[in-house]
Design an enzyme around this catalytic site. Sequence first.
Site, PDB file in Angstrom:
ATOM      1  N   ASP A 173       0.720  -1.220  -0.241  1.00 14.51           N
ATOM      2  CA  ASP A 173      -0.026  -0.076  -0.584  1.00 14.51           C
ATOM      3  C   ASP A 173       1.173   1.372   0.418  1.00 14.51           C
ATOM      4  OD1 ASP A 173      -1.950   1.864   0.842  1.00 14.51           O
ATOM      5  OD2 ASP A 173      -3.907   0.034   1.328  1.00 14.51           O
ATOM      6  N   HIS A 210      -3.833   6.309   3.086  1.00 15.93           N
ATOM      7  CA  HIS A 210      -4.580   4.930   2.365  1.00 15.93           C
ATOM      8  C   HIS A 210      -3.668   3.965   3.428  1.00 15.93           C
ATOM      9  CE1 HIS A 210      -6.322   2.117  -0.066  1.00 15.93           C
ATOM     10  NE2 HIS A 210      -7.102   2.669  -0.410  1.00 15.93           N
ATOM     11  N   SER A 228     -11.116  -0.749  -0.949  1.00 14.62           N
ATOM     12  CA  SER A 228     -10.207  -0.755  -0.217  1.00 14.62           C
ATOM     13  C   SER A 228     -10.398  -0.844   1.129  1.00 14.62           C
ATOM     14  CB  SER A 228      -9.319   0.400  -0.289  1.00 14.62           C
ATOM     15  OG  SER A 228      -8.513   0.560  -1.786  1.00 14.62           O
TER      16      SER A 228
END
Length: 759
Positions: free
Chosen positions: A143, A218, A545
């Site tokens: 990620d 994220h 996600s």
Amino acid sequence: MGFAQVFCFTLFLFIGYTLVHGGTPKVSETHYIVYMGEHSHPNSESVIRANHEMLASVTGSINQAKAAALHHYSKSFQGFSAMLTPEQAHQLAEHDSVVSVFESKLNRLHTTRSWHFLGLDSVYNGNYLPLDFTSNVIVGVIDSGVWPESKSFSDEGLGPVPKKFKGECITGENFTQANCNKKIIGARFYSKGFAIDFGPLESLNQTFFMSARDSDGHGSHTASTIAGSIVSDVSLSGMARGTARGGAPGARLAIYKACWFNLCADADILSAMDDAIHDGVDVLSLSLGPDPPQPTYFQDAISIGAFHAFRNGILVSASAGNSVFPGTACNVAPWILTVAASTIDREFDSNIYLGNSKVLKGFSLNPIKMEQSYGLIDGSDAAAPGIPARNASFCKNNTLDPALIKGKIVVCITEVFTDDRLEKAIIIQQGGGVGMILIDHNAKDIGFQFVIPSTIIGQGAVQELQAYMRTEKNPIARIYPTITVTDVKPAPEVAAFSSMGPNVITPDPDITGPGVNILAAWSPLATEDTVEHRSVDYNIISGTSMSCPHITAIAAILKSFQPSWSPAAIMSAIMTTATTMDNTHGLIGRDPNGTQTTPFDYGSGHVNPVAALNPGLVYDFNSQDVLNFLCSAGASPAQLKNLTGEQTVCQKSPPASYDFNYPSIGMSNMNGSLSVYRTVTYYGKEPTVYVASVEDPAGVEVTVTPAQLKFRKTGEKITFRVDFIPSKNSNGNFVFGALIWNNGIHSVRSPIGLNVVSV
Ligand SMILES: *[C@@H]1O[C@H](CO)[C@@H](O)[C@H](O)[C@H]1NC(C)=O
Ligand SMILES: *[C@@H]1O[C@H](CO)[C@@H](O)[C@H](O)[C@H]1NC(C)=O
Ligand SMILES: *[C@@H]1O[C@H](CO)[C@@H](O)[C@H](O)[C@H]1NC(C)=O
Ligand SMILES: *[C@@H]1O[C@H](CO)[C@@H](O)[C@H](O)[C@H]1NC(C)=O
Ligand SMILES: *[C@@H]1O[C@H](CO)[C@@H](O)[C@H](O)[C@H]1NC(C)=O
Ligand SMILES: *[C@@H]1O[C@H](CO)[C@@H](O)[C@H](O)[C@H]1NC(C)=O
Ligand SMILES: *[C@@H]1O[C@H](CO)[C@@H](O)[C@H](O)[C@H]1NC(C)=O
């Protein structure tokens, strides 16, 4: 169908995100991945030496080869990535030891309440499982890195790093050895592939760290959802207040940062997978994917890397994407657990009080207090000179007249699903407006954080608002700050944005989990997507996600419960125990209109972690079964070699593709009556009897033989046959049903999807 803009990562991050394509590689050169499969070299150094020699055969010298090479894949499989001309790529592809040469393409990055909603809190609270239960499990997260100072990554109470871990804590910009601990046990980063496409990262004028430190948010969000420690009293400006923790709070994290500014290059991801397999992770989580349609398994870097992971006993859990439409799901290879997204029983209401004292329900993450009521104006009535009213109704840049919107709340409409909603509020703010009401039926459950008080309304509220604005000469309204509402019904519902199947040969996605408005750790430097660009430590975002790390966490728990289980067995346990019912005992619907769903929305259904821990029966398969499946589905030796990296010959008569022991049954062109075989393995203590029941797909009669399975001891396997007798053609549509094995305690359910071509 053509999709102008499609995306496979966090919806919230996508909207409003732009990146200039600023790379300046020599015109004739492209970034290629040269893949050579598994290797028998004694160590990485030897692989790299061989790579350089191979590359020198086309560049002319070892020195030029060293200059051209970007990544070396030297651990779990052999290969490299390099800047090459098409001619050089072609020459390399001719080499005997080269399996395939392909371009490195780009992929996009695709909780307080959610664990309670999933019933996992009760598992921990009831002391059924100690909280450090998963401390032997290592989860690799590919990620945007991690914010190591977040309380979610505290290692308090954790024992020493598991001995099996062979990874490293690579230091870099603002990331020292001290940033790894007994929670973040490994950290690596990969940027060469990205930089080749976009130029040096510095040239993009955005905050970043040349290390595993996360400036996008994220990666911290996904990692903390999987294995964040328990942190009490967190919220986003008071919203979603509660205790944050990952689903597997004892599990260890190995961080692989391969994404920059929300994009991830194939070559970087493949390097991360090569390392992760070697480092000894148990589960790999990828909240990212290619834009649809995804390349075939034999040309897709993620599918190839995941196959090596699967062969090494590592489950890969990946997001299906946020592309809304049928046939857009990505990461659909049957050796990947493909995750769709759904809501939980919580919503964020930012309501509108009209001048006539009516209250309209609106949705957004809006902590800003509006001190008084303001005048309301429709965007279409505030068009700038020369702009048609319809254009102004979308509130895009340079379409509104500042003189008309100054001091007003502007009513806007979303034009297409992929509209940049956050930008509309910025444009209104720039024009002097004070608030926004956005008419957007299809995205009302996604919590957006606008720069000015703003809220999203759907069908019913729109009619009331319009009636009021028509009849009132000087309509006024006030937008209230968000209140968090729980026990919402019905829930879950499949999120409107969640990518749908079918995929050509397997019924994907596999499962759905919470992916709407999830609170988890954030990077305080990632302020782009937060209200008033405020720095926050926890943020609420939506996307597949977010659902993917929920499923990853559950896989981690299962892995510690059953360390010997294969990735397929873990997938089976998660899939066969899923539910298709919502909290009103109705069938799960799809947002925004509660429309009827099928396995193409959610695969086997909504994850039920408590049941997954003890599934009763398991559909298992190994990498040879996968190859047999691909063989009978028509894969050529060349395609198989692309995947496995070695000469792979199909067995003389491999089992039919529909006999692949997947925990669901799908046939995209069923020609008349057909018998399908499956084998289940029993995991339980006492002798028991499982009885079959079937939900018949419309127009197809289904029988199961034998209809009862008698098991005496754990580990026992029994094969059964399912006969499908169609009575009518399904006219190009799929018909759906299910096969359920039940022993009075466990219900083991497999969805069925059939396209009956002829009877
Ligand atoms: C990164 O390190 C530099 C040099 O030590 C320091 O000045 C800067 O404040 C650090 N940045 C962050 C976000 O910690
Ligand atoms: C970054 O900033 C420099 C100097 O201000 C400018 O020349 C360049 O165009 C900017 N690059 C991008 C991608 O915005
Ligand atoms: C209004 O929108 C239409 C359709 O999107 C577009 O073709 C047209 O150029 C726009 N007009 C103006 C003046 O911006
Ligand atoms: C709108 O356009 C103007 C120039 O026409 C620009 O200065 C401004 O930044 C734009 N606003 C947004 C939100 O893009
Ligand atoms: C849901 O219903 C609304 C109102 O009838 C409609 O405008 C919208 O297009 C529908 N959305 C979907 C995805 O069906
Ligand atoms: C193998 O992979 C390469 C690179 O993606 C591709 O060009 C080729 O078509 C693939 N071969 C087969 C048989 O799919
Ligand atoms: C179905 O099977 C029949 C009989 O074997 C054959 O004639 C027909 O071509 C098949 N149709 C398809 C679509 O495969």
